[in-house]
Design an enzyme around this catalytic site. Structure first.
Site, PDB file in Angstrom:
ATOM      1  N   LYS A 125       0.822  -1.201   0.000  1.00 24.74           N
ATOM      2  CA  LYS A 125       0.000   0.000   0.000  1.00 24.74           C
ATOM      3  C   LYS A 125       0.864   1.263   0.000  1.00 24.74           C
ATOM      4  CE  LYS A 125      -0.050   1.142   4.626  1.00 24.74           C
ATOM      5  NZ  LYS A 125      -0.540   1.281   5.946  1.00 24.74           N
ATOM      6  N   THR A 126       1.974   1.217   0.697  1.00 26.25           N
ATOM      7  CA  THR A 126       2.825   2.410   0.724  1.00 26.25           C
ATOM      8  C   THR A 126       3.377   2.678  -0.666  1.00 26.25           C
ATOM      9  OG1 THR A 126       3.439   1.735   2.937  1.00 26.25           O
ATOM     10  CG2 THR A 126       4.659   3.563   2.000  1.00 26.25           C
ATOM     11  N   ASP A 157      -3.423   7.884   5.225  1.00 22.33           N
ATOM     12  CA  ASP A 157      -2.915   6.542   5.482  1.00 22.33           C
ATOM     13  C   ASP A 157      -3.587   5.993   6.745  1.00 22.33           C
ATOM     14  OD1 ASP A 157      -1.402   4.337   5.119  1.00 22.33           O
ATOM     15  OD2 ASP A 157       0.453   5.168   5.937  1.00 22.33           O
ATOM     16  N   GLU A 158      -3.690   4.688   6.840  1.00 18.01           N
ATOM     17  CA  GLU A 158      -4.264   4.032   8.035  1.00 18.01           C
ATOM     18  C   GLU A 158      -5.623   4.625   8.403  1.00 18.01           C
ATOM     19  OE1 GLU A 158      -2.758   1.468   9.116  1.00 18.01           O
ATOM     20  OE2 GLU A 158      -0.586   1.717   9.121  1.00 18.01           O
ATOM     21  N   GLN A 195      -7.067  -4.436  10.284  1.00 17.01           N
ATOM     22  CA  GLN A 195      -5.930  -4.056  11.112  1.00 17.01           C
ATOM     23  C   GLN A 195      -6.260  -2.878  12.022  1.00 17.01           C
ATOM     24  OE1 GLN A 195      -1.856  -4.384   9.387  1.00 17.01           O
ATOM     25  NE2 GLN A 195      -2.942  -4.660   7.467  1.00 17.01           N
ATOM     26  N   ARG A 219       2.765 -10.298  10.248  1.00 18.75           N
ATOM     27  CA  ARG A 219       4.093  -9.654  10.260  1.00 18.75           C
ATOM     28  C   ARG A 219       5.146 -10.606   9.726  1.00 18.75           C
ATOM     29  NH1 ARG A 219       2.356  -5.378   9.483  1.00 18.75           N
ATOM     30  NH2 ARG A 219       0.435  -6.591   9.425  1.00 18.75           N
TER      31      ARG A 219
END
Length: 800
Positions: A52-53, A238-239, A269, A642
DNA sequence: GTTCCAACATTTTTT
DNA sequence: ATGTTGGAAC
């Protein structure tokens, strides 16, 4: 602050428009779609490890490259400074040169910029200070006492929590709904109002205010809002799943005119509900912005097939998801591993050994360095067992989290001195350090100073000065207070004399007390302040073991000053940026909480302590019920995802909790791991069922009748017997041993529902034949009896 | 004004 | 078990 409506675009940026666009070639179709959908609202649903980044940064580069926007027209918001920094770096790398993206930053840092411009619209001066948590608490404590409320029954922490909660919802004192005002002895809103009033008179803001004041300005001054809407033509967030109501309003106001808003997030998340994040924001996006495009990034580049499948299996148990199906091209790989341990210490020992053998290279994996391995825990107290173990075997580790540098006592004291030097009327800073180091000023002196100051309508420093002049204070405190006031005057004068561009100026005459001659750079001034105030010698004379460390921290603080060109600049930076990244080149295993791990990835991940009550956390379930449980489950999902190559979940049958041994039941999340993707390291069993699982068999798999033979013949049961024989645990004081049939405690049913009941609250003392001996203390016995009443109809052989 | 001891709580954390 | 905090004793 410049460049808002700035028409001048550096040539380098113009040249960019003709630059080819190779960044698009590196994207998968979904990412490309997210980059190309520039106009209108876009929701980018980006699962863990889906790039996504990359998509987000490419989108920014694309906006610039196509000339759709200039750097100062892009608003890109993140939650943490780290994320903002990372994004800036990645954009710079894609562009091939460093660009000013003035509106890329955290919600708070951008809000400060806006608020400094328009402070007067909410009754502040542009020079307002930003309070940290400590200042806030002290302020609230004063208000509570002043209101005649028993500070013990109604602690300031609670009020702070309440006000924070209200601010997260964007409720000003008059907007708090009546259903919410019962808290804090019915006086919450009253104190909230007083608190806001105090902040205003101090010309100060807390973190929540930064956002809230912006929202207020936008809502009450359409002209100002329109200006920003015109300037900030493209918005990226973001987020998004972590936004609270205030942030949501902030964004919606800015975006409602042009609707060029692209929110990136993952509802799976969302792990910050407890601090005000509203998953609802992301779930509702399409309603909020009709006609929004929803783009799903589902190809995962991080984890193996099995790890991904295990994570998906767990998260599937949550309702209320937007839903994504992550997939990967990386087939095969290791299954998620599950292992049970006798107790928390053994778990730490096993993980330590495992890390070392992975370092050497086992399981057909290349040797993996310590930097590639991480231990992710639910609660920070779990870290201790690992630290203890790693210290004894000499395994290098780093702990992420813990108290941050700028939150340490000595750093805040030093900062308060700096604040006073910069602005002598900073009353909170004054209060913090007048008597640190001890200057013989106690409660009475404090009150006298305050009374004098209030009477004269001046700051506490001026109040102190008046008090001294009028002889209102005597004894040895007077002399020391005078020295303190004079010190502040001197330091302040030094700052006024040494304007940032002239930092090298020699202003010797101003500092008669200081050493011969030196250039008064702000760094040197800081040293002088700490020495003259007696703060450094205070710690030098301190014989407690932590004193040397504190002195080290002070040195580090002074060193950090070098990167700024004035004390003012440094203070502004610190108020917003509280991160503490002391990167150390040496290879180390990382130990951190699951929360801190979001956004990171490691080839090898250990997830210890998967025990009901610990993870999922009992408190979370008690306080927020199903919602809490679902958030815990998302935390499990974050943890597993992760891992790139190897993920190991573990639990212990016994754990010391607040000094008491408690038997533990494996986490219900273990039952949700899809068996096909799990390798159980404790043969032959699987998950579920208290001691049974600890012994290495699966209670949930045992057929009635076949059960006992399965259990008693299992290697896991034998192993448990061996361990109990060789390492008996200390029973709790006043405990009595109780013998329980393993099949009775592992599982019971009610109707068609299967329960795994924890008959613990005691320590497993030993195993004999088919019986398990558990020691309960008095409280444990009470709770166990309560559990047994529910389970009685299923369990034979009850001990009570 | 300072020091010492008992009572207390103890998920997660950014800005 | 352990660290913090508020109040009483010095």
């Amino acid at each position: 602050m410049n460049g808002l409506g700035d028409a001048a675009v550096p040539l380098s940026q113009r040249a960019m428009a003709v630059r080819p666009v190779p960044y698009l070639d590196e994207l998968n179709p979904a990412q490309r779609a997210a980059v190309l959908a520039l106009d209108g609202p876009v929701l980018m649903l980006a699962g863990a490890g889906t790039g996504k980044t990359k998509a987000l940064t490419s989108r920014i580069v694309h906006l610039l490259a196509t000339g759709k926007a200039r750097p100062n027209e892009i608003l890109a918001v993140t939650f943490t400074n780290k994320a903002a920094r990372e994004m800036k770096e990645r954009v710079a790398r894609l562009l091939g040169h460093v660009e000013g993206l003035p509106w890329m930053g955290t919600f708070h840092s951008i809000s400060v910029r806006i608020l400094r411009r328009h402070a007067e619209l909410v009754g502040l001066k542009s020079s307002f200070t930003i309070l940290d948590t400590d200042d806030q608490l002290r302020l609230m404590k004063q208000l509570i006492t002043a209101a005649g409320i028993d500070e013990k029954r109604w602690p300031a922490r609670q009020l702070a929590g309440l006000i924070d909660h209200w601010k997260n919802r964007a409720w000003m004192p008059d907007k708090v709904p009546s259903s919410e005002t019962a808290g804090f002895n019915n006086r919450g809103t009253e104190l909230y109002e007083q608190y806001q009033e105090r902040l205003r008179s101090l010309n100060a803001c807390d973190f929540g205010d930064l956002l809230l004041h912006c929202v207020t300005i936008f809502q009450t001054h359409p002209d100002v809002l329109a200006q920003y809407q015109r300037w900030l033509r493209y918005i990226m967030v973001d987020e998004y799943q972590d936004t609270n109501v205030a942030q949501y309003l902030w964004l919606r106001l800015l975006a409602q005119a042009h609707r060029n808003i692209c929110c990136v997030g993952d509802d799976d998340q969302s792990i910050y509900g407890w601090r005000g994040a509203e998953v609802g924001n992301i779930l509702r996006f399409e309603k909020d912005f009709p006609g929004a495009q929803v783009i799903r990034l589902e190809q995962n580049y991080r984890s193996t097939e099995h790890i991904l499948a295990a994570a998906s299996g767990v998260i599937a148990a949550n309702a209320d998801r937007l839903g994504k199906t992550l997939w990967t091209e990386a087939k095969g790989g290791e299954k998620l591993r599950l292992i049970g341990h006798w107790d928390g210490e053994e778990e730490a020992r096993w993980i330590g050994d495992e890390i070392e053998s992975l370092q050497r290279g086992t399981r057909g994996l290349d040797p993996l360095g310590l930097d590639d391995q991480a231990i992710l825990v639910r609660a920070s107290h779990q870290m201790r067992a690992f630290e203890d173990r790693f210290l004894t075997i000499g395994l290098p580790y780093r702990v992420i989290g813990g108290p941050r540098f700028y939150e340490r006592l000595e750093i805040r004291d030093a900062m308060a001195y700096f604040r006073l030097a910069v602005s002598p009327d900073d009353d909170l800073a004054f209060e913090r350090v007048v008597n640190t180091p001890k200057r013989g000023l106690g409660e009475k002196a404090r009150q006298d100073i305050q009374r004098t100051a209030r009477a004269g309508g001046v700051s506490l420093l001026e109040g102190a000065r008046e008090l001294l002049a009028g002889g209102g204070i005597g004894g040895k405190g007077a002399g020391q207070l005078r020295a303190f006031v004079e010190g502040v005057d001197r330091w302040h004068a030094a700052i006024l004399a040494a304007r940032p561009p002239l930092a090298e100026t020699v202003i010797e005459p101003l500092l008669p007390a200081a050493s011969p001659r030196f250039d008064l750079s702000h760094v040197r001034l800081a040293e002088v302040i700490l020495e003259e105030s007696g703060y450094v010698s205070m710690w030098q004379n301190d014989k407690t073991p932590e004193a040397p460390g504190r002195l080290e921290n002070l040195k580090e603080l002074v060193k950090a000053l070098e990167q700024f060109d004035s004390l003012q600049g440094f203070l502004e930076h610190v108020a917003l940026i509280m991160d503490n990244e002391t990167e150390d080149a040496a290879e180390k295993v990382t130990i951190m909480t699951l929360h801190a791990a979001k956004g990171l990835e490691f080839p090898v991940v250990f997830l210890p302590g998967w025990e009901d009550g610990l993870f999922p956390s009992q408190r979370s379930m008690d306080e927020s019920g199903l919602k809490g449980l679902e958030e815990e489950r998302r935390l499990a999902y974050v943890g597993i995802t992760r891992a790139e190559r190897l993920c190991t979940v573990s639990f212990a049958a016994n754990r010391r909790v607040y000094g008491q041994w408690q038997s533990q039941l494996p986490s219900r999340f273990i039952d949700e791991l899809p068996p096909a993707h799990v390798e159980v390291l404790t043969p032959p069993g699987l998950h579920g069922g208290g001691y049974g699982a600890a012994a290495g068999f699966s209670a949930s798999r045992i057929e009635e009748g076949a059960a006992k033979a399965d259990v008693y013949n299992s290697p896991g049961w034998k192993r448990m017997q061996d361990r109990a024989a060789s390492r008996p645990l200390n029973p709790p004081r006043e405990a009595r041993g109780v013998t329980i049939d393993i099949t009775a405690i592992a599982r019971f049913t009610e109707g068609d529902r299967v329960f795994h009941q924890k008959f613990g609250y005691g320590a497993v003392l030993g195993v004999e034949g088919d019986k398990l001996e558990i020691a309960f203390d008095k409280a444990g016995v009470k709770r166990v009896i309560a559990s047994f009443i529910t389970a009685a109809h299923e369990a034979d052989d009850l001990p009570f």
